[in-house]
Design an enzyme around this catalytic site. Structure first.
Site, PDB file in Angstrom:
ATOM      1  N   SER A   1       0.841  -1.197   0.000  1.00  0.00           N
ATOM      2  CA  SER A   1       0.000   0.000   0.000  1.00  0.00           C
ATOM      3  C   SER A   1       0.875   1.245   0.000  1.00  0.00           C
ATOM      4  CB  SER A   1      -0.905   0.014   1.229  1.00  0.00           C
ATOM      5  OG  SER A   1      -0.129   0.247   2.387  1.00  0.00           O
ATOM      6  N   LYS A   2       0.197   2.391  -0.024  1.00  0.00           N
ATOM      7  CA  LYS A   2       0.929   3.664  -0.164  1.00  0.00           C
ATOM      8  C   LYS A   2       2.040   3.820   0.865  1.00  0.00           C
ATOM      9  CE  LYS A   2      -2.950   3.114  -0.997  1.00  0.00           C
ATOM     10  NZ  LYS A   2      -3.831   2.308  -0.196  1.00  0.00           N
ATOM     11  N   ARG A   3       1.791   3.316   2.047  1.00  0.00           N
ATOM     12  CA  ARG A   3       2.804   3.561   3.075  1.00  0.00           C
ATOM     13  C   ARG A   3       4.101   2.797   2.820  1.00  0.00           C
ATOM     14  NH1 ARG A   3       2.039  -0.807   6.528  1.00  0.00           N
ATOM     15  NH2 ARG A   3       0.169  -1.887   5.838  1.00  0.00           N
TER      16      ARG A   3
ATOM     17  N   GLY B   1       5.618   3.231   0.033  1.00  0.00           N
ATOM     18  CA  GLY B   1       6.267   4.012  -1.019  1.00  0.00           C
ATOM     19  C   GLY B   1       5.377   4.077  -2.234  1.00  0.00           C
TER      20      GLY B   1
END
Length: 472
Positions: free
Chosen positions: A239-241, A243
């Site tokens: 997921s976005k966290r 990167g």
RNA sequence: GGUCCCAUCGUCUAGUGGUUAGGACGCUGGCCUCUCACGCCGGAAACCGGGGUUCAAGUCCCCGUGGGACUACCA
């Protein structure tokens, strides 16, 4: 009926095309191309709340960038609701589905209670046998089998069996009249004659219910292939966290699609020890039985390595096009011939196109900007004479290319009885302003003799000026 | 909690009963060299645990353990 194999990619337009979706698309595309089948694109936009046109466009753009061309579509699921409703009605008439008037709140409460008491949080069947009519706010549920076993014959995982009693009477049509995913996907895949459903293995638990629906509707059940997920460095779903997860973010960061495709295909698929694959080669080699069962952690370093590889191998003419939007403003107006030389100089040492652009600044500068520390260390009084002599003869070098310059420089240092090392770094600073750059002969050849002479002279002036400043 | 999936170096993976367990990224020593890269040569680094089956198990079976997914009127 056609006997050709058909795959599909069915993203929901609720965001950008992410790494995981891209790999799913890639596998579907490769499988279709490898087998001479057809690849269908379907946008699953039945969630009216979250679907946007911008997302659809972003997904299409990303697929085009990666070279994943589709043969049919894009079809929009929301435009097919009439079809879905007819199928719902058919099931209701046949007693295979029923209206349900339980409110979302009531359901949520029951779910919480069940969970708290350690029971299964599945639908309790309140409306299952009430024979309700359609009313405002009512939904339609599929009447699941209460006994028996459903087996998913998965092309990558093997047979997976589920007890039907574990399966819910799930909602197939929402209060707003739109079908839910598990229903729409079955109708559409069946109507589009999809023969192979290749998707992320987060869908395996949905598959038995879908199989039951295929059967209830009298459709052929397609083959399934559930590919393992891509995880982040902490082994949870990417997921976005973790990167950048958007395909186009990698384009923006200066990645070549060849690198992304090559990286992605090796997540879960392999061909012996081979690491580098061109797209045509993948089409030739890709098969489902070489797809692994275990999830893969996304490793940005390896992707970066592949990108460097593809930049290194790329034709300079191709890079010329790729680089056009990336050059700094000072590069404006330079001709393609010059830019190709710049690219050729930088190609072997750039890991991304963006990095290449930012390393190229000195080629275009009217005045080379010296790194103060580098200039202070290497542009010293003792090299001024060498530089002067160089400037005096450099324009006579013929031909003014890498070879010509090389032999001139060799000759030059021999005559003066010095080592090349003695002038290499001062020269580099004079030419590029930095201690790190492509080879001096390459830089000179690209810059041209006139520019080289000017830059050397300017360095000499700089040395003399700083000497007088120090003296006073 | 329930259901399902998965398990070889830190990471991606090869391996299909008998291998000094191979390759790649990253890390690292050296060579090359005008700097930095590239390239080349070398190194450290793995079969989750326990039981079986078998002459022989990373490979087959079972049980653990660990991780993941699903469990929505999202897809």
């Amino acid at each position: 009926m056609t006997s050709t194999l058909r795959t599909r990619f069915a993203p929901s337009p609720t965001g950008y095309l992410h790494i995981g979706g891209a790999r799913t698309a890639l596998f579907n595309w490769l499988f279709a191309r490898h087998t001479g089948g057809r690849f269908v694109l379907r946008i699953e936009d039945t969630d009216q709340e979250r679907s946007t046109e911008a997302s659809t466009k972003a997904i299409l753009d990303a697929m085009a960038w990666m070279g994943l061309t589709w043969d049919e579509g894009p079809f929009f699921q929301a435009e097919r609701v009439g079809l879905h409703r007819n199928m719902v009605l058919k099931l209701i008439e046949e007693g295979k589905a029923y209206y349900c008037t339980c409110t979302p709140e009531a359901l949520e409460n029951k779910r919480k209670k069940a969970l708290a008491e350690g029971r299964k949080p599945k639908y309790d069947g309140t409306c299952r046998n009430k024979n309700l009519k359609k009313t405002p706010g009512s939904v339609v549920r599929f009447r699941g089998a209460e006994t028996g076993v459903t087996i998913v014959e998965d092309l990558v995982k093997g047979n997976i069996s589920f007890n039907n009693e574990e399966l819910d009477d799930l909602i197939i049509e929402r209060a707003d009249g739109y079908p839910t995913y598990n229903f729409a996907v079955v109708i559409d895949d069946a109507m589009m004659n999809i023969t192979h459903v290749i998707r992320g293995d987060d869908h395996v638990n949905n598959t038995p219910r879908q199989i039951l629906m295929y059967q209830a509707l009298g459709f052929d059940v397609p083959k399934f292939a559930h590919v393992p997920m891509i995880l982040g460095s902490d082994k949870t779903r990417l997921s976005k966290r973790h990167g950048a997860t958007s395909v186009m973010a990698y384009k923006d960061m200066g990645y070549l699609p060849d690198a992304l495709v090559n990286y992605l295909v090796r997540l879960g698929w392999s061909h012996g020890d081979q690491e580098i694959f061109s797209l045509p080669e993948l089409v030739d080699l890709f098969t489902l039985d070489a797809v692994g069962k275990s999830p893969a952690v996304f490793n940005p370093e390896k992707l970066l390595w592949l990108n460097a590889h593809y930049i290194k191998e790329a034709d300079t003419r191709r890079l010329l096009e790729e680089m056009k939007p990336l050059w700094p403003a000072e590069a404006k107006g330079r001709d393609d011939d010059f830019m190709q030389k710049v690219i050729a100089d930088l190609q072997p040492r750039a890991k991304t196109l963006v990095e290449m652009a930012s390393a190229a600044g000195f080629y275009f500068a009217d005045d080379v900007l010296y790194d103060p520390e580098a200039a202070g260390k290497f542009l010293t009084a003792d090299v001024a004479d060498h530089l002067k002599a160089l400037a005096a003869s450099i324009e006579s070098v013929e031909p003014f290319n890498k070879e010509g310059i090389e032999s001139f420089l060799k000759d030059f240092i021999e005559k003066r009885g010095i080592k090349f090392k003695a002038v290499a770094q001062p020269l580099r600073i004079a030419l590029t302003g930095k201690t790190v750059s492509p080879g001096i002969d390459e830089v000179m050849a690209t810059l041209g003799s006139k520019c080289v002479r000017e830059r050397i002279l300017k360095a000499v002036a700089w040395i003399e000026m700083s000497a007088s400043t120090n003296a006073s």
